[in-house]
Scaffold this active site. Structure first.
Site, PDB file in Angstrom:
ATOM      1  N   ASP A   1      33.878   6.580  -9.912  1.00 20.68           N
ATOM      2  CA  ASP A   1      33.366   7.504 -10.840  1.00 20.68           C
ATOM      3  C   ASP A   1      33.609   6.668 -12.286  1.00 20.68           C
ATOM      4  O   ASP A   1      34.604   6.177 -12.521  1.00 20.68           O
ATOM      5  CB  ASP A   1      34.192   8.732 -10.788  1.00 20.68           C
ATOM      6  CG  ASP A   1      33.671   9.910 -11.699  1.00 20.68           C
ATOM      7  OD1 ASP A   1      33.466  10.873 -10.782  1.00 20.68           O
ATOM      8  OD2 ASP A   1      33.494   9.729 -12.590  1.00 20.68           O
ATOM      9  N   ILE A   2      32.575   6.906 -13.074  1.00 22.22           N
ATOM     10  CA  ILE A   2      32.715   6.417 -14.243  1.00 22.22           C
ATOM     11  C   ILE A   2      33.874   6.880 -15.306  1.00 22.22           C
ATOM     12  O   ILE A   2      34.231   6.166 -16.345  1.00 22.22           O
ATOM     13  CB  ILE A   2      31.445   6.572 -15.008  1.00 22.22           C
ATOM     14  CG1 ILE A   2      31.169   5.251 -16.093  1.00 22.22           C
ATOM     15  CG2 ILE A   2      31.111   7.759 -15.688  1.00 22.22           C
ATOM     16  CD1 ILE A   2      29.743   5.257 -16.620  1.00 22.22           C
TER      17      ILE A   2
ATOM     18  N   HIS B   1      27.392  15.487  -4.186  1.00 21.87           N
ATOM     19  CA  HIS B   1      28.445  14.417  -4.081  1.00 21.87           C
ATOM     20  C   HIS B   1      29.876  14.723  -3.795  1.00 21.87           C
ATOM     21  O   HIS B   1      30.319  15.747  -4.195  1.00 21.87           O
ATOM     22  CB  HIS B   1      28.333  13.521  -5.490  1.00 21.87           C
ATOM     23  CG  HIS B   1      28.409  14.447  -6.680  1.00 21.87           C
ATOM     24  ND1 HIS B   1      27.426  15.084  -7.351  1.00 21.87           N
ATOM     25  CD2 HIS B   1      29.530  14.915  -7.553  1.00 21.87           C
ATOM     26  CE1 HIS B   1      27.876  15.847  -8.104  1.00 21.87           C
ATOM     27  NE2 HIS B   1      29.278  15.637  -8.377  1.00 21.87           N
TER      28      HIS B   1
END
Ligand code: AMP
Length: 112
Positions: free
Chosen positions: A28-29, A98
């Site tokens: 995850d960013i 997701h």
């Protein structure tokens, strides 16, 4: 195309953890824990509540992918949390199903 479709198509970069024909896992960013990975199906299902019985096998594979990811990132033994956000109140921001996998520290309960 959804943001995650673009990552799957390698049009947007991501730090990939694992890949199988039916799913892609990447960091995850904006990680909320030392380990925060997203597992996304390559088939576009906007959100969990729109999956159909046809998707049953794929949904099972996404959950089994959690083993692959947590083993690879060494949190299978220490523990982890799996989250799927659906809709406004669930905190969903990307309309492409997701599975969040969070770990690497003790996680509080209940979540916010
Ligand atoms: P959700 O809020 O459940 O829809 O989760 C969407 C997640 O996607 C958030 O945790 C974001 O930090 C993450 N995200 C957004 N853009 C990117 C990106 N380009 N690469 C990796 N993760 C992303």
């Amino acid at each position: 195309m959804t943001l995650f479709e673009k990552i799957i198509a390698r049009q947007i970069p991501a730090e990939i953890v694992a890949e199988e024909p039916e799913w892609l896992a990447f960091h995850d960013i904006n990680p909320q824990a030392p380990v925060h990975v997203l597992i996304v199906p390559k088939k576009v299902i906007p959100r969990l509540g729109e999956a159909t019985p046809e998707d049953a096998l794929l949904l099972g594979k996404l959950l089994l992918a959690v083993q692959t990811v947590t083993r690879k990132l060494s949190i299978l033994e220490t523990g982890f949390r799996v989250v799927i956000n659906h809709g406004h109140d669930g905190g969903e921001t990307v309309p492409h199903l997701h599975v969040h996998v969070l770990g690497g520290r003790p996680l509080a309960w209940p979540p916010g």
